[in-house]
Design an enzyme around this catalytic site. Structure first.
Site, short mmCIF file in Angstrom:
data_model
loop_
_atom_site.label_atom_id
_atom_site.label_comp_id
_atom_site.label_asym_id
_atom_site.label_seq_id
_atom_site.Cartn_x
_atom_site.Cartn_y
_atom_site.Cartn_z
CG ASP A 277 -0.78 -1.48 -2.16
OD1 ASP A 277 -1.03 -0.05 -1.72
OD2 ASP A 277 0.36 -1.78 -1.88
C1 BGC Z 1 1.70 1.20 -0.48
C2 BGC Z 1 0.74 1.02 0.64
C3 BGC Z 1 0.33 2.31 1.26
C4 BGC Z 1 -0.36 2.76 -0.15
C5 BGC Z 1 -1.20 4.40 0.35
C6 BGC Z 1 1.17 2.01 -1.50
O1 BGC Z 1 1.92 2.41 -2.61
O2 BGC Z 1 2.25 -0.28 -0.75
O3 BGC Z 1 1.48 0.18 1.62
O4 BGC Z 1 -0.65 2.13 2.12
O5 BGC Z 1 0.61 2.97 -0.88
O6 BGC Z 1 -0.30 5.13 0.45
#
Ligand code: BGC
Length: 771
Positions: A277
């Site tokens: 993530d």
């Molecule tokens: C989230 C993800 C997301 C990523 C990119 C993170 O803060 O947990 O679900 O895909 O950001 O935006």
């Protein structure tokens, strides 16, 4: 437009090579990946393992700058290695539709995307074919706008209703989550673009999400929190998987070898790419070793740490090469690699139509006393109350939001369905919503903008006049939520005093005149219902139904479409009865404050539900717990009313090798055409292991049945799907004995039963443990 055509680059390199360069024909896509890996320098390998976003300054490699600038608003990109013709690919969010910037500097075209119903609503349709269609439409936008791999679907379990990201996830049940995910992924990937399952795994709270340690047994982990991922991996083979922010039993999931190389790849045979993530995990080298191929969005420190660790012998180059290969395999599948030229012209009208259908099918009719719905033909004039009637919530906030072009409000939807909205009631609401000046559409959805201010409450004399002037009252309650924060109990889970007063006063005024009241819930997660549900005549859970939700509500209220959505979560009478609540950051504001106070104290005691969360309830999540205490439930899992009625008959079970094939006949016995979602639960025989009363194993939905029409629905599951995880044997075990099958309209409405026998216990050994 600046478009790098990597095929051309590749051809150029090929030509250079042919003209006598010493790097003979080593061009990505033209030689084996092993050959490419041999050719890469250690620095280039580290580049490939780390995304570009937070990493490269603006003055570096122009090829990297091109990739970063290619799709404004895209969450991340992989690093190109132009020397070998390796393109960088685009990885945008997210779960309710593609999330990119709608406008671009120096470009007067727009790039809006369709906001589809959020994940929970899609699941509430229980219609896998329709969900696959939604996936196909989302994937089409991904492709046509020039992206490669979508950062969705997200399938963490609704462990507790205050989870901030509830709307982005599907259900409290892993089988629903896994099957719906598989349908979406199959749809998305049918376009030749990738999907990413996230957040792998145990991301069930937003409070201290980057460091919270989810503590649980292997059985709980596998049966509740990993099962959906297992189903989705096996039934759809997603191109990518994103690890979560949190830890599992002390180790960040992004750094967990048993989770990634053991369970995911070893046991489930997953052969795609794993990424972190955004900013997830702590130790870059540990992530590489654990099999987390791609660190996103990537930074210079991680890149250097990888290079240093290989140079000082603490990181095996074989681990680096293994991960590089998996990143390159992802790139090799991408539209970018094939030189696909974005058209930027997806069929937004067709997609809005799919969004409308799925929104209508995902809406759940919770109450319909005296058949107040569908609205009778003589109903024309509607008294419409509530802020979200006039400023509708399409999706939630954060990375699960979408930059859509327009939203169809309830007001617009009802007008389009032929109803007249009382202009005197509408006026102050319209004025109020115009005073809210969000920076963008997503900001509007912050909770404070959708909760009724006291100033908008109508006085009783005014309501009495409204009740004379109109045929019916409709009230909306709006609730939004999103990543980074869990929800509040007061005023988010519960209705505010102003909202309760609004429902009460409107009901008194309209009921006095013999007129009805409908409450529409425009919400992204379960709320408290038991304290007010007796008052209105009908309640429609409209969820966060995407940008054309207002039309879908019109379709349902008018009866153009018969409601067929069913709950994918249990709604309880009393919040304190939720077993996971004992170990959830219900008081997250206090916990955040406590941790801030102790920020500089290295010896502070770990804070419960902040630093760690004990999943002490084990399997007692949702209906698996409330089946033991049905009287505690306001609306059960799987529940949803229809305008018509259905009769179930003739259940059958056939066995073919390790496969069970079941059927049940469903007949429309009412007056309206409609669809019915049927759930198949299985109760295991008495055993040494304690088991839930019953567990969902399959589900299916009829086509639209006309009155009197019937359909034979088919279901399948395997012997393995009946297994529970036996920790002492380190195996999934399907025990011998009689299994009872329930064909049900909800977890508390069993219509037909059947049973089968398993003569001999079957064990499916596993290799990894998370302890
Ligand atoms: C989230 C993800 C997301 C990523 C990119 C993170 O803060 O947990 O679900 O895909 O950001 O935006």
């Amino acid at each position: 437009m600046r478009i790098i055509n990597y095929c051309k680059i590749a051809m150029l390199f090929a030509a250079t090579i042919l003209l006598g360069s010493c790097n003979k024909k080593v061009v990505f896509g033209k030689v084996s990946l092993d050959r490419i890996i041999k050719e890469l320098t250690l620095e280039e390998k580290a580049d490939l393992l780390v995304g570009t976003h937070a990493f490269w300054g603006d003055t570096i490699d122009p090829a990297i700058q091109e990739v970063k600038a290619f799709l404004p608003g895209c969450a991340g990109t992989t690093t190109p290695i132009a020397r070998l013709g390796i393109p960088g690919i685009q990885l945008p969010d997210g779960p309710a539709g593609l999330r990119i910037n709608p406008t671009r500097e120096g470009d007067d075209k727009t790039y809006y995307c369709t906001a589809y119903p959020v994940a929970t609503m899609l699941a509430s349709t229980w219609n896998k074919a329709l969900i696959e269609e939604v996936g196909t439409a989302i994937g089409d936008e991904v492709k046509q706008y020039g992206a490669d791999v979508l950062l969705a679907p997200a399938l963490n379990i609704h462990r507790h209703p205050l989870l901030g990201r509830t709307f982005e996830y599907f259900s409290e049940d892993p089988v629903v989550s896994g099957k719906v995910t598989a349908a979406l992924v199959n749809g998305i990937q049918s376009n030749g673009v990738g999907a990413t399952l996230k957040h792998f795994a145990f991301n069930n709270q937003e409070t201290n999400r980057s460091n919270n340690d989810a503590k649980m047994s292997d059985r709980t982990a596998r049966e509740i929190y990993l099962k959906g991922f297992e189903i989705a991996v096996k039934e759809s083979n997603p191109w990518a998987i994103m690890t979560s922010y949190n830890r599992i039993n002390g180790v960040h999931t992004a750094e967990s070898y048993p989770l990634l190389e053991g369970i995911l790849r070893g046991e489930w045979k997953y052969d795609g790419t794993v990424m972190t993530d955004w900013g997830g995990g702590k130790d870059a080298v540990a992530m590489v070793k654990a099999g987390n191929d791609l660190l996103m969005p990537g930074n210079a420190r991680q890149r250097q740490a990888i290079i240093d660790a290989v140079n000082n012998g603490t990181l095996d180059i074989a681990d680096v090469d293994r991960n590089v290969k998996r990143v390159l395999q992802l790139v090799e599948k991408s539209p970018k690699f094939y030189g696909y030229q974005p058209t930027n012209t997806p069929d937004m009208k067709a997609h809005a139509e799919i969004a409308r259908q799925s929104a209508a099918e995902g809406m759940v009719l919770l109450k319909n006393e005296d058949n107040v719905l569908p609205l009778a033909n003589n109903i024309r004039n509607i008294a419409l109350y509530g802020i979200s009637s006039y400023k509708f919530l399409a999706v939630g906030t954060g990375s699960g939001s979408v930059n859509y072009e327009y939203v169809v409000n309830m007001e617009d939807g009802l007008s389009a369905a032929g109803y007249k909205i009382d202009p005197a009631i509408a006026a102050p609401y319209r004025k109020h919503v115009e005073t809210i000046k969000p920076r963008n559409a997503n900001n509007f959805m912050q909770l404070e903008n959708v909760v009724m201010p006291e100033s908008l409450l109508s006085q009783p004399f005014k309501l009495r006049a409204d009740a004379i002037a109109n045929d019916i009252a409709i009230i909306t309650i709006g609730r939004s939520c999103g990543e980074s924060s869990d929800r509040e109990y007061d005023g988010n889970y519960t209705l505010t005093d102003v909202e309760k007063k609004m429902i009460n006063d409107v009901c008194v005024a309209f009921h006095t005149k013999g007129k009805k009241v409908v409450v529409v819930l425009n919400i992204g997660a379960p709320i408290e219902t038991s304290n007010w549900k007796e008052k209105p005549d009908a309640i429609l859970l409209a969820g966060l139904p995407g940008q054309v939700g207002g039309y879908a509500i019109g379709d349902i209220l008018k009866g153009t479409i018969t409601p067929s959505g069913k709950l994918v979560d249990t709604y309880v009478n009393n919040f304190n009865d939720i077993p996971t609540g004992k170990n959830f950051p219900v008081n997250h504001q206090e916990l955040n404050a406590e941790s801030r106070r102790n920020r500089n104290n290295p010896n502070r005691e770990p804070i419960k539900n902040f630093d760690y969360t004990d999943y002490a309830e084990g399997l007692d999540v949702g209906y698996r717990y409330f089946d033991k205490y049905p009287e505690l439930v306001s609306y059960p899992f799987g529940y949803g009313l229809s305008y018509t009625t259905f009769e179930y008959s003739n259940p059958t079970i056939k066995t073919e090798a390790d496969l069970f094939k079941l059927t049940v006949t469903v007949k429309n016995t009412g007056k309206y055409a409609g669809k019915e979602a049927v759930q198949v639960y299985v109760t295991a025989p008495e055993s040494k292991m304690e088991k839930p009363v019953k567990e969902l194993k399959a589900f299916a939905k009829t086509k639209e049945l006309k009155p009197g029409e019937e359909e034979v629905l088919e279901f399948t599951f395997k012997q393995y799907d009946l297994a529970s995880y036996n920790e002492s044997m380190a195996a999934w075990v399907t025990e011998a004995g009689y299994y009872q099958v329930s064909f049900a309209a909800s977890a508390q409405d069993i219509r037909q039963t059947a049973s089968f026998n398993i003569a001999q216990e079957i064990a499916y050994p596993t290799t990894a443990t998370l302890q």
